[in-house]
Design a protein around this motif. Structure first.
Motif, PDB file in Angstrom:
ATOM      1  N   ASP A  13     -13.626   3.503   0.825  1.00 15.56           N
ATOM      2  CA  ASP A  13     -11.848   2.998   1.047  1.00 15.56           C
ATOM      3  C   ASP A  13     -11.832   1.920   1.825  1.00 15.56           C
ATOM      4  O   ASP A  13     -12.603   1.796   2.873  1.00 15.56           O
ATOM      5  CB  ASP A  13     -11.342   4.013   1.090  1.00 15.56           C
ATOM      6  CG  ASP A  13     -10.990   5.437   0.008  1.00 15.56           C
ATOM      7  OD1 ASP A  13     -10.707   5.457  -1.289  1.00 15.56           O
ATOM      8  OD2 ASP A  13     -11.897   6.890   0.028  1.00 15.56           O
ATOM      9  N   HIS A  14     -10.024   1.540   1.581  1.00 13.49           N
ATOM     10  CA  HIS A  14     -10.524   0.595   2.702  1.00 13.49           C
ATOM     11  C   HIS A  14     -10.519   1.062   4.256  1.00 13.49           C
ATOM     12  O   HIS A  14     -10.773   0.651   5.597  1.00 13.49           O
ATOM     13  CB  HIS A  14      -9.190  -0.063   2.150  1.00 13.49           C
ATOM     14  CG  HIS A  14      -9.049  -0.692   1.003  1.00 13.49           C
ATOM     15  ND1 HIS A  14      -7.941  -1.231   0.341  1.00 13.49           N
ATOM     16  CD2 HIS A  14      -9.599  -1.315   1.005  1.00 13.49           C
ATOM     17  CE1 HIS A  14      -7.267  -1.531  -0.399  1.00 13.49           C
ATOM     18  NE2 HIS A  14      -9.073  -2.032  -0.426  1.00 13.49           N
TER      19      HIS A  14
ATOM     20  N   ASN B 209     -13.505  -0.437   4.998  1.00 14.23           N
ATOM     21  CA  ASN B 209     -14.364  -1.336   4.102  1.00 14.23           C
ATOM     22  C   ASN B 209     -15.646  -0.468   3.407  1.00 14.23           C
ATOM     23  O   ASN B 209     -16.830  -1.101   3.151  1.00 14.23           O
ATOM     24  CB  ASN B 209     -14.733  -2.393   3.678  1.00 14.23           C
ATOM     25  CG  ASN B 209     -13.248  -3.768   3.458  1.00 14.23           C
ATOM     26  OD1 ASN B 209     -12.339  -2.793   3.665  1.00 14.23           O
ATOM     27  ND2 ASN B 209     -13.474  -4.374   4.201  1.00 14.23           N
TER      28      ASN B 209
ATOM     29  N   ASN C 279      -6.034   3.370   1.605  1.00 11.72           N
ATOM     30  CA  ASN C 279      -5.795   2.431   0.319  1.00 11.72           C
ATOM     31  C   ASN C 279      -5.029   0.975   1.482  1.00 11.72           C
ATOM     32  O   ASN C 279      -3.867   1.690   0.887  1.00 11.72           O
ATOM     33  CB  ASN C 279      -6.707   2.601  -0.593  1.00 11.72           C
ATOM     34  CG  ASN C 279      -7.957   2.430  -0.498  1.00 11.72           C
ATOM     35  OD1 ASN C 279      -9.268   1.840  -0.810  1.00 11.72           O
ATOM     36  ND2 ASN C 279      -8.337   3.734  -1.381  1.00 11.72           N
TER      37      ASN C 279
ATOM     38  N   CYS D 242      -8.638   0.008  -9.313  1.00 13.70           N
ATOM     39  CA  CYS D 242      -7.210  -0.636  -7.924  1.00 13.70           C
ATOM     40  C   CYS D 242      -6.194   0.862  -7.917  1.00 13.70           C
ATOM     41  O   CYS D 242      -6.287   1.242  -9.221  1.00 13.70           O
ATOM     42  CB  CYS D 242      -6.434  -2.676  -8.187  1.00 13.70           C
ATOM     43  SG  CYS D 242      -5.554  -2.189 -10.042  1.00 13.70           S
TER      44      CYS D 242
ATOM     45  N   PHE E 221      -9.462  -2.019  -4.782  1.00 19.08           N
ATOM     46  CA  PHE E 221     -10.360  -1.048  -4.069  1.00 19.08           C
ATOM     47  C   PHE E 221     -11.605  -2.454  -3.988  1.00 19.08           C
ATOM     48  O   PHE E 221     -11.861  -2.952  -4.457  1.00 19.08           O
ATOM     49  CB  PHE E 221     -10.663   0.321  -4.719  1.00 19.08           C
ATOM     50  CG  PHE E 221      -9.525   1.043  -5.211  1.00 19.08           C
ATOM     51  CD1 PHE E 221      -8.527   1.298  -4.307  1.00 19.08           C
ATOM     52  CD2 PHE E 221      -9.521   1.771  -6.226  1.00 19.08           C
ATOM     53  CE1 PHE E 221      -7.656   2.338  -4.448  1.00 19.08           C
ATOM     54  CE2 PHE E 221      -8.298   2.032  -6.497  1.00 19.08           C
ATOM     55  CZ  PHE E 221      -7.214   2.520  -5.244  1.00 19.08           C
TER      56      PHE E 221
ATOM     57  N   SER F 154      -6.914   6.749  -4.065  1.00 14.62           N
ATOM     58  CA  SER F 154      -7.962   6.788  -3.396  1.00 14.62           C
ATOM     59  C   SER F 154      -9.075   5.634  -4.220  1.00 14.62           C
ATOM     60  O   SER F 154      -8.798   6.426  -5.429  1.00 14.62           O
ATOM     61  CB  SER F 154      -9.048   7.723  -2.838  1.00 14.62           C
ATOM     62  OG  SER F 154      -8.612   9.030  -3.547  1.00 14.62           O
ATOM     63  N   ALA F 155     -10.070   5.600  -3.822  1.00 18.71           N
ATOM     64  CA  ALA F 155     -10.680   4.158  -4.740  1.00 18.71           C
ATOM     65  C   ALA F 155     -11.505   5.739  -5.663  1.00 18.71           C
ATOM     66  O   ALA F 155     -12.079   5.289  -7.226  1.00 18.71           O
ATOM     67  CB  ALA F 155     -11.844   4.000  -4.303  1.00 18.71           C
TER      68      ALA F 155
END
Ligand code: ZN
Lengths: 119, 355
Positions: free
Chosen positions: B118-119, B115, B34, A42, B40, B161-162
């Protein structure tokens, strides 16, 4: 390829496992998981694993600060993520008064977003 | 719009026009974004992923971005592969799990994967060497979406970012090059090592982890933090003209010193494509790569680059099966590919058959 393997030098200040393997209270990801998988859980992990990441940015990006565009709404405070984590904790410790407050706050934020999107 | 209505044309990145398009196939920019209110992807639940899809789809329609959304989770394997071949989704999105999808504009120059790692993965592709136009288009699309979304952003680190390798601008700037003449010299490795020293990466046609094939290469930035988007774009676009010049020189050298050998190679490649009765997609790509160079050097004069590009995309496995209207085994595909090539190359040379 980028590596997040331990650099051994900067984590030995305490012998407790929390200091060696910090864990995010919001998403549950710990440093070991991150080092294995290379992905964060997160946005708050950037604070939780700050030391490791700073070292990584110095070596791989030669920079520590963002230069470039900003989103219209500016920096995030991540209130929803934090409150959700606090809510889960309040329920575990049976603090139902706090849990109710947090639920209200989360609902209020949700309503605010709906209103803003509808206008 | 449905996937079957996607034009049978090659899509923006294979149009074959645009600056320096004899060498630069396309320019591509992507931004990793995101949402601030969600974990994430690796820590997101199924319901959180659905909510992310909902919010992003709302932002697309509210911002009037003129993109159509496709649900990749419910899509057939063939359609997913079709989108991978068109470079509109990544293999990671194709193989992923849970609610996910892609939004596309009509000319396929812009796409938003939802998804993936990243989103949001916002992407713009332009034919030829056109990084600045690509940046203007993606910056505008990103601004529109960000008016309607709470984006994860920190004052110090920028877009979060993830994977920390994308933090900061979240930008990946890339160009896809066709370097068949340099590929025949021993100099390519040397150039690529020099690029790696200035933080640029070199990869094959299908991105991360793939081998260069048919002399197609993707060059992109690796740094994302500490430089602005225009600076990162400039660091890439500064080296591309040099590579273009080296490739042009190598082509001229080949033409003067080995004209017969080169002409033979190109003609044989063209000949096999026109006459084969079974052919793999790998061999097709290698031969089309030679034919493409032959056209650019004036050794083939009855075919155009845009037509070669159409064959590149339509001979890929999923495209071939979609055109044919059913799924086929590898052997059947190889036969169908050969007959498709024979038919199209005749039509391209003689014009379409009269009624
Ligand atoms: Zn976390």
């Amino acid at each position: 390829m980028a590596s997040f393997q331990s650099d051994s030098g900067n984590s030995g200040t305490s012998s407790t496992s929390a200091a060696l393997n910090p864990k995010c209270t919001v998403c549950g990801q710990d440093l070991m998981q991150f080092r294995t998988g290379g992905r964060l859980g997160c946005p708050l992990d950037y604070e939780v694993f700050g030391e490791t990441l700073t070292h990584f940015f110095e070596t791989n990006q030669s920079a520590l600060l963002h230069v470039g565009k900003w989103p219209k709404r500016g920096p995030s405070r991540f209130e929803t993520l934090r409150w959700q984590a606090e809510l889960r904790q309040a329920i575990v410790s049976q603090n139902y008064e706090l849990a109710a407050q947090l639920r209200d706050r989360l609902q209020e934020r949700k309503n605010q977003r709906k209103q803003r999107d509808d206008t | 719009m449905t996937l079957d209505e996607l034009p049978r044309s090659p899509g923006e990145w294979l149009k074959g026009n645009g600056p320096e398009s004899d060498i630069v196939i396309c320019s591509r920019i992507r931004l990793a974004r995101n949402l601030a209110d969600f974990p994430f992807i690796s820590k997101a639940s199924r319901s959180e992923k659905s909510e992310i899809v909902t919010q992003i789809r709302e932002s697309i329609s509210e911002s009037n971005s003129k993109l159509n959304y496709f649900d990749v989770e419910r899509m057939s394997e063939l359609d997913r592969q079709f989108l991978v071949e068109r470079h509109l989704i990544s293999r990671e999105l194709k193989e992923g799990e849970g609610p996910r999808g892609v939004a596309l504009n009509d000319d396929e120059s812009a796409s938003i994967m939802v998804n993936e790692e990243d989103h949001l993965r916002v992407q713009v592709m332009r034919s030829g060497f056109a990084l600045l136009q690509a940046w203007e288009q993606i910056d505008d699309l990103d601004n529109r979406l960000e008016e309607h979304l709470d984006i994860a952003f920190s004052q110090e680190l920028g877009y979060l970012s993830a994977c920390p390798t994308n933090v900061g601008t979240g930008i990946r700037v890339g160009v896809m090059l066709h370097l068949p003449a340099l590929g025949q010299t021993n100099h390519l490795d040397k150039f690529f090592r020099a690029l790696q020293k200035i933080n640029l990466s070199v990869r094959g046609l299908h991105g991360e982890g793939t081998q260069p094939y048919g002399d197609f290469y993707q060059i992109s930035n690796q740094q994302t933090l500490g430089k602005s988007e225009p600076e990162l774009i400039k660091s890439l676009s500064d080296v591309i003209p040099q590579l273009i010049e080296y490739e042009r020189k190598a082509r001229q050298t080949l033409l003067t010193e080995r004209r017969q050998v080169l002409h033979d190679q190109v003609s044989r490649a063209y000949g096999v494509l026109k006459t084969a009765h079974t052919i793999s997609s790998e061999e097709t790509m290698l031969l089309l790569s030679s034919v493409r160079m032959g056209i650019n050097l004036g050794l083939i004069d009855d075919l155009e680059i845009a037509q070669v590009n159409e064959l590149f995309i339509n001979t890929q496995p999923a495209h071939l099966q979609k055109i044919h209207g059913q799924t086929l085994a590898v052997d059947e595909r190889n036969v169908l590919r050969a007959s498709f090539l024979r038919k199209r190359l005749t039509e391209m040379r003689d014009g379409p058959p009269s009624e």
